[in-house]
Design a protein around this motif. Structure first.
Motif, PDB file in Angstrom:
ATOM      1  N   HIS A  23       0.839  -1.149   0.128  1.00 11.16           N
ATOM      2  CA  HIS A  23      -0.011   0.062   0.081  1.00 11.16           C
ATOM      3  C   HIS A  23       1.046   1.372  -0.121  1.00 11.16           C
ATOM      4  N   LEU A  24       2.086   1.270   0.689  1.00 19.29           N
ATOM      5  CA  LEU A  24       2.610   2.459   0.809  1.00 19.29           C
ATOM      6  C   LEU A  24       3.798   2.590  -0.298  1.00 19.29           C
ATOM      7  N   THR A  25       4.238   1.583  -0.969  1.00 17.09           N
ATOM      8  CA  THR A  25       5.169   1.486  -2.006  1.00 17.09           C
ATOM      9  C   THR A  25       4.455   1.639  -3.216  1.00 17.09           C
ATOM     10  N   ALA A  27       1.242   3.021  -4.012  1.00 18.04           N
ATOM     11  CA  ALA A  27      -0.118   3.587  -3.834  1.00 18.04           C
ATOM     12  C   ALA A  27      -0.814   4.253  -4.941  1.00 18.04           C
ATOM     13  N   LYS A  43      -5.981   7.715  -2.974  1.00  8.12           N
ATOM     14  CA  LYS A  43      -4.691   7.734  -2.600  1.00  8.12           C
ATOM     15  C   LYS A  43      -4.494   7.848  -1.247  1.00  8.12           C
ATOM     16  N   GLN A  47      -2.990   5.170   1.401  1.00  6.90           N
ATOM     17  CA  GLN A  47      -1.877   5.387   2.194  1.00  6.90           C
ATOM     18  C   GLN A  47      -2.097   5.163   3.721  1.00  6.90           C
ATOM     19  N   GLY A  50      -2.298   1.676   4.457  1.00  7.95           N
ATOM     20  CA  GLY A  50      -1.071   0.799   4.452  1.00  7.95           C
ATOM     21  C   GLY A  50      -0.573   1.273   5.871  1.00  7.95           C
TER      22      GLY A  50
END
Length: 138
Positions: A23-25, A27, A43, A47, A50
C-alpha cells in the motif's frame, strides 16, 4: 506455550505486513483500483490503510499493545471487505466468485483478529511481548 504464541503471531502478520508495505510503495496503482471501487480520496485511503496495516501488524508481532494492534487490523479488514470486495454487485460469474473469496477472507481474518484481541486483553501471562495489553477484559 510462549513460543507457540509468538510463532502464531509471526505467521498471522505476514500477510498484513506485506500488504501494508505494498500500500505504501505502490500507492498510485492501488489508488486507481480503489477509485474504480468508488473509494473516496483513493490515494489518501490507500496510504492511511497502509499505515494502519503496518502499524497493527508490527504491534501484534512485537507485542506492543498487541490487543490494540489486533483491533487496528479489524478496523482495516471489515470496511475493506464491504468496500473493495462487494461480490453482490458483480454481474460476471468469475468476478463475483473472486470477490466473494476475497470478502470471505477479509471477514474471516477480522474474526481471527478479534479473537487475538480478546486473547491479549484477557490473558495475564502473554510472554514474549514488549508490553502488556492496553485493554483489560478479564
Amino acid at each position: 506455550m510462549d513460543v507457540v504464541v509468538l510463532i502464531g503471531r509471526i505467521l498471522f502478520v505476514v500477510l498484513f505486513l506485506s500488504s501494508g508495505i505494498g500500500h505504501l510503495t505502490q500507492a498510485d496503482g492501488m489508488a486507481g483500483y480503489a477509485q474504480s471501487k468508488g473509494v473516496p480520496m483513493p490515494k489518501l485511503a490507500v496510504q492511511v490503510s497502509g499505515v494502519v496495516l503496518v502499524l497493527g501488524a508490527l504491534m501484534v508481532l512485537f507485542g506492543v499493545w498487541a490487543d490494540l494492534g489486533a483491533l487496528l487490523l479489524v478496523v482495516f479488514l471489515l470496511p475493506t471487505a464491504f468496500l473493495m470486495h462487494a461480490f453482490w454487485k458483480e454481474a460476471d460469474a468469475m468476478a463475483k466468485q473472486n470477490e466473494m473469496i476475497q470478502f470471505n477472507k477479509d471477514v474471516s481474518l477480522a474474526g481471527a483478529a478479534l479473537a487475538l484481541f480478546a486473547f491479549f486483553a484477557h490473558t495475564a501471562e502473554l510472554g514474549l511481548t514488549v508490553t502488556g495489553p492496553l485493554f483489560s477484559l478479564g
